[in-house]
Design an enzyme around this catalytic site. Structure first.
Site, PDB file in Angstrom:
ATOM      1  CE1 TYR A   1      -4.185  -1.902   0.399  1.00  0.00           C
ATOM      2  CE2 TYR A   1      -2.658  -3.405   1.568  1.00  0.00           C
ATOM      3  CZ  TYR A   1      -3.584  -3.285   0.834  1.00  0.00           C
ATOM      4  OH  TYR A   1      -4.776  -4.217   0.631  1.00  0.00           O
ATOM      5  CB  SER A   2       0.810   4.320  -2.105  1.00  0.00           C
ATOM      6  OG  SER A   2       0.854   3.668  -3.043  1.00  0.00           O
TER       7      SER A   2
ATOM      8  CB  CYS B   1       0.028   6.993  -8.075  1.00  0.00           C
ATOM      9  SG  CYS B   1      -0.105   5.589  -7.005  1.00  0.00           S
TER      10      CYS B   1
ATOM     11  CD  GLU C   1       4.455   2.717  -6.260  1.00  0.00           C
ATOM     12  OE1 GLU C   1       5.619   2.304  -6.073  1.00  0.00           O
ATOM     13  OE2 GLU C   1       3.715   3.354  -5.181  1.00  0.00           O
TER      14      GLU C   1
ATOM     15  CE1 TYR D   1      -3.996   0.693  -6.346  1.00  0.00           C
ATOM     16  CE2 TYR D   1      -1.509   1.775  -6.531  1.00  0.00           C
ATOM     17  CZ  TYR D   1      -2.842   1.720  -5.909  1.00  0.00           C
ATOM     18  OH  TYR D   1      -3.555   2.749  -5.229  1.00  0.00           O
TER      19      TYR D   1
HETATM   20  P1  FAD Z   1      -7.152 -10.301  -3.084  1.00  0.00           P
HETATM   21  O1  FAD Z   1      -7.998 -10.989  -1.903  1.00  0.00           O
HETATM   22  O2  FAD Z   1      -5.762 -10.424  -3.145  1.00  0.00           O
HETATM   23  O3  FAD Z   1      -7.564 -10.305  -4.462  1.00  0.00           O
HETATM   24  C1  FAD Z   1      -7.107  -9.783  -5.394  1.00  0.00           C
HETATM   25  C2  FAD Z   1      -7.341 -10.805  -6.311  1.00  0.00           C
HETATM   26  O4  FAD Z   1      -8.500 -11.194  -6.946  1.00  0.00           O
HETATM   27  C3  FAD Z   1      -6.226 -10.673  -8.023  1.00  0.00           C
HETATM   28  O5  FAD Z   1      -5.217 -10.756  -7.758  1.00  0.00           O
HETATM   29  C4  FAD Z   1      -7.304 -11.415  -8.830  1.00  0.00           C
HETATM   30  O6  FAD Z   1      -6.855 -12.562  -8.919  1.00  0.00           O
HETATM   31  C5  FAD Z   1      -8.701 -11.187  -8.204  1.00  0.00           C
HETATM   32  N1  FAD Z   1      -9.471 -10.379  -8.763  1.00  0.00           N
HETATM   33  C6  FAD Z   1      -9.423  -8.997  -8.757  1.00  0.00           C
HETATM   34  N2  FAD Z   1     -10.547  -8.373  -9.405  1.00  0.00           N
HETATM   35  C7  FAD Z   1     -11.085  -9.283  -9.901  1.00  0.00           C
HETATM   36  C8  FAD Z   1     -12.338  -9.099 -10.835  1.00  0.00           C
HETATM   37  N3  FAD Z   1     -12.980  -7.987 -11.220  1.00  0.00           N
HETATM   38  N4  FAD Z   1     -12.860 -10.526 -11.472  1.00  0.00           N
HETATM   39  C9  FAD Z   1     -11.959 -11.586 -11.174  1.00  0.00           C
HETATM   40  N5  FAD Z   1     -10.989 -11.470 -10.181  1.00  0.00           N
HETATM   41  C10 FAD Z   1     -10.567 -10.595  -9.611  1.00  0.00           C
HETATM   42  N6  FAD Z   1      -4.208  -0.638  -2.855  1.00  0.00           N
HETATM   43  C11 FAD Z   1      -5.161   0.380  -2.161  1.00  0.00           C
HETATM   44  O7  FAD Z   1      -6.127   0.245  -1.902  1.00  0.00           O
HETATM   45  N7  FAD Z   1      -4.487   1.568  -1.913  1.00  0.00           N
HETATM   46  C12 FAD Z   1      -3.088   1.844  -1.997  1.00  0.00           C
HETATM   47  O8  FAD Z   1      -2.529   2.821  -1.691  1.00  0.00           O
HETATM   48  C13 FAD Z   1      -2.444   0.742  -2.702  1.00  0.00           C
HETATM   49  N8  FAD Z   1      -0.859   1.050  -3.109  1.00  0.00           N
HETATM   50  C14 FAD Z   1      -0.459  -0.054  -4.079  1.00  0.00           C
HETATM   51  C15 FAD Z   1       0.910   0.228  -4.134  1.00  0.00           C
HETATM   52  C16 FAD Z   1       1.523  -0.861  -4.930  1.00  0.00           C
HETATM   53  C17 FAD Z   1       2.962  -0.480  -5.388  1.00  0.00           C
HETATM   54  C18 FAD Z   1       0.749  -2.021  -5.072  1.00  0.00           C
HETATM   55  C19 FAD Z   1       1.515  -3.011  -5.961  1.00  0.00           C
HETATM   56  C20 FAD Z   1      -0.497  -2.115  -4.924  1.00  0.00           C
HETATM   57  C21 FAD Z   1      -1.123  -1.144  -4.167  1.00  0.00           C
HETATM   58  N9  FAD Z   1      -2.521  -1.227  -3.933  1.00  0.00           N
HETATM   59  C22 FAD Z   1      -3.088  -0.413  -3.366  1.00  0.00           C
HETATM   60  C23 FAD Z   1      -3.245  -2.731  -4.096  1.00  0.00           C
HETATM   61  C24 FAD Z   1      -3.089  -3.657  -2.834  1.00  0.00           C
HETATM   62  O9  FAD Z   1      -1.723  -4.298  -2.789  1.00  0.00           O
HETATM   63  C25 FAD Z   1      -4.083  -4.836  -3.071  1.00  0.00           C
HETATM   64  O10 FAD Z   1      -3.654  -5.330  -4.468  1.00  0.00           O
HETATM   65  C26 FAD Z   1      -5.435  -4.647  -3.088  1.00  0.00           C
HETATM   66  O11 FAD Z   1      -6.013  -3.926  -1.862  1.00  0.00           O
HETATM   67  C27 FAD Z   1      -6.301  -5.848  -3.216  1.00  0.00           C
HETATM   68  O12 FAD Z   1      -5.803  -6.801  -2.338  1.00  0.00           O
HETATM   69  P2  FAD Z   1      -6.718  -7.848  -1.495  1.00  0.00           P
HETATM   70  O13 FAD Z   1      -6.060  -8.666  -0.423  1.00  0.00           O
HETATM   71  O14 FAD Z   1      -7.910  -7.173  -0.802  1.00  0.00           O
HETATM   72  O15 FAD Z   1      -7.274  -8.513  -2.627  1.00  0.00           O
END
Ligand code: FAD
Ligand code: A2P
Length: 362
Positions: A141-142, A320, A360, A362
């Site tokens: 997370y940023s 971003c 950046e 994602y």
């Molecule tokens: P997970 O449970 O990990 O689910 C994600 C997975 O669900 C995906 O990999 C994909 O397989 C699946 N999926 C997602 N959407 C769909 C869809 N529509 N249909 C079918 N499958 C799907 N997030 C923020 O909110 N704020 C930030 O500031 C932020 N900064 C980031 C900075 C960087 C450098 C990076 C790489 C990512 C950032 N993110 C940010 C994103 C964050 O890291 C997570 O990826 C995001 O919160 C989702 O994680 P999760 O565990 O909730 O989802």
């Protein structure tokens, strides 16, 4: 003139008080100098990194060529820092789509101290296990706060998190980590890793121009930059006297989804000459073709002014947010550049190489 041995000895003894005073003066001069150096807030871009012994391996990748010290991987997944949630509140107004929260963690008490600079990210390891019974992997997370934190104590970090939700086979699936973070309560402890990232750092030059293109939570690092530039108490702390132009393009689906909007409006009223704030509200405004208004449409509307800024070597551009915005921004920059007889596909790698194009997504 000749002196007897007794006269020489007496003369030497007579100089001792003078030598003591000179030595004392020299010592207090050196002490004053080194204590001034130790005051990290006096130097806007230097960070007091924890002692070499405590972080030797952790900060091994600290940037050596730059005068700016950037802490990296002070905490790794195998031994994360336990941060306590201080607050967790919604950033959205009535009628907004989805859930986006601002979450602040207490970082005090770490050894090494968990420090970061604006533009870095941290990792969060959600509690619980995955479907295979293994601990969850970290999500990045940023960081949305400046290094001094929202309360200026230097002991907190804040995030801006959108809850991921999507439909699959007729079911609503909640993202693991984003849901964990949006639901978490003050007092709970969270596993934190990092900080990581050197792509989105701000330049040190107070005369830089900063163009920011954000969609949704992509605003997080920009919020940190804008606080560093315009938030009065933060400026007292960082003593970074920003003199350039900052221009934020912010994309949100609805007005109620604009993040930190009142803060940015306030900064604009404080520094109208230095801060410009352009919004693209996709589901309320239309672009010239009658479609959803995206930030790339706003980029096109202001192409001349933007390219005049980009011609200045002190201008940096930061992107971003949604990965999907990259092709749209590229297309808009190509159109805008072509109108000025500039080849964007040549210019963009040059800007990147010069460290002026920061992405950046994602
Ligand atoms: P997970 O449970 O990990 O689910 C994600 C997975 O669900 C995906 O990999 C994909 O397989 C699946 N999926 C997602 N959407 C769909 C869809 N529509 N249909 C079918 N499958 C799907 N997030 C923020 O909110 N704020 C930030 O500031 C932020 N900064 C980031 C900075 C960087 C450098 C990076 C790489 C990512 C950032 N993110 C940010 C994103 C964050 O890291 C997570 O990826 C995001 O919160 C989702 O994680 P999760 O565990 O909730 O989802
Ligand atoms: P929309 O969802 O109306 O298509 P949030 O993360 O709060 O949903 O905000 C993301 C914003 O970015 C929304 O306004 C969204 O519009 C917009 N957006 C979606 N896809 C793109 C894209 N390809 N380029 C630029 N902006 C986009």
């Amino acid at each position: 003139m000749a002196y007897s041995q007794a006269e020489v000895v007496a003369g030497g003894l007579a100089h001792i008080p003078v030598l003591i005073v000179a030595f004392w003066l020299f010592n207090s001069f050196v002490a004053r100098k080194s204590s001034a150096k130790g005051t990290s807030t006096a130097s806007p871009t230097r960070l007091n990194i924890p002692s070499k012994e405590s972080t030797d391996s952790a900060v091994s990748s600290t940037k050596k060529s730059s005068t700016q010290s950037v802490p990296v991987n002070l905490y790794k997944p195998r031994s994360p820092f336990l941060g306590t949630v201080l607050e967790n509140y919604s950033l959205l107004k009535d009628g907004a789509i989805g859930r986006v929260n601002h979450i602040t963690f207490d970082l005090s008490g770490g050894d090494p101290k968990l420090q970061y600079v604006e533009g870095q990210s941290i990792g969060i390891i959600p509690a619980g296990e995955d479907a295979n019974g293994k601990p969850h992997k970290l999500r990045l997370y940023s960081i949305a706060s400046t290094r001094h934190g929202d309360n200026f104590s230097g002991n907190t970090v804040s995030l801006c998190v959108r809850q991921l939700q999507y439909e699959k086979d007729g079911q609503t699936i909640d993202g693991v980590c984003s849901t964990y973070l949006c639901d978490i309560s003050p007092g709970e402890q969270v596993k934190i890793t990092g900080p990581v990232g050197k792509e989105m750092l701000l330049p040190e030059d107070e005369g830089s121009n900063i163009i920011m293109l954000a969609t949704g939570t992509g605003i997080a690092p920009m919020r940190a930059y804008l606080r560093r530039m315009f938030e009065p108490t933060e400026i007292e702390k960082n003593r970074w006297n920003f003199k350039g132009k900052a221009w934020l393009f912010m994309g949100a689906p609805k007005t109620a989804n604009l993040l930190y909007d009142s803060d940015f409006e306030w900064y604009k009223s404080l520094s109208p000459e230095n801060f410009r704030y352009t919004k693209a509200i996709s589901r309320e405004q239309k672009n010239s073709k009658g479609g959803r208004m995206y930030i790339q449409d706003r980029v096109l509307e202001h192409a001349d002014e933007l390219f005049a800024l980009i011609e200045n070597p002190k201008t940096h551009i930061y992107l971003c947010g949604l990965k999907g915005m990259e092709p749209g921004i590229d297309e808009a920059m190509t159109t805008a550049a072509t109108a000025k007889n500039i080849n964007w596909s040549e210019l963009r790698p040059q800007l990147k190489k010069a460290g002026r194009w920061h992405v950046e997504t994602y």
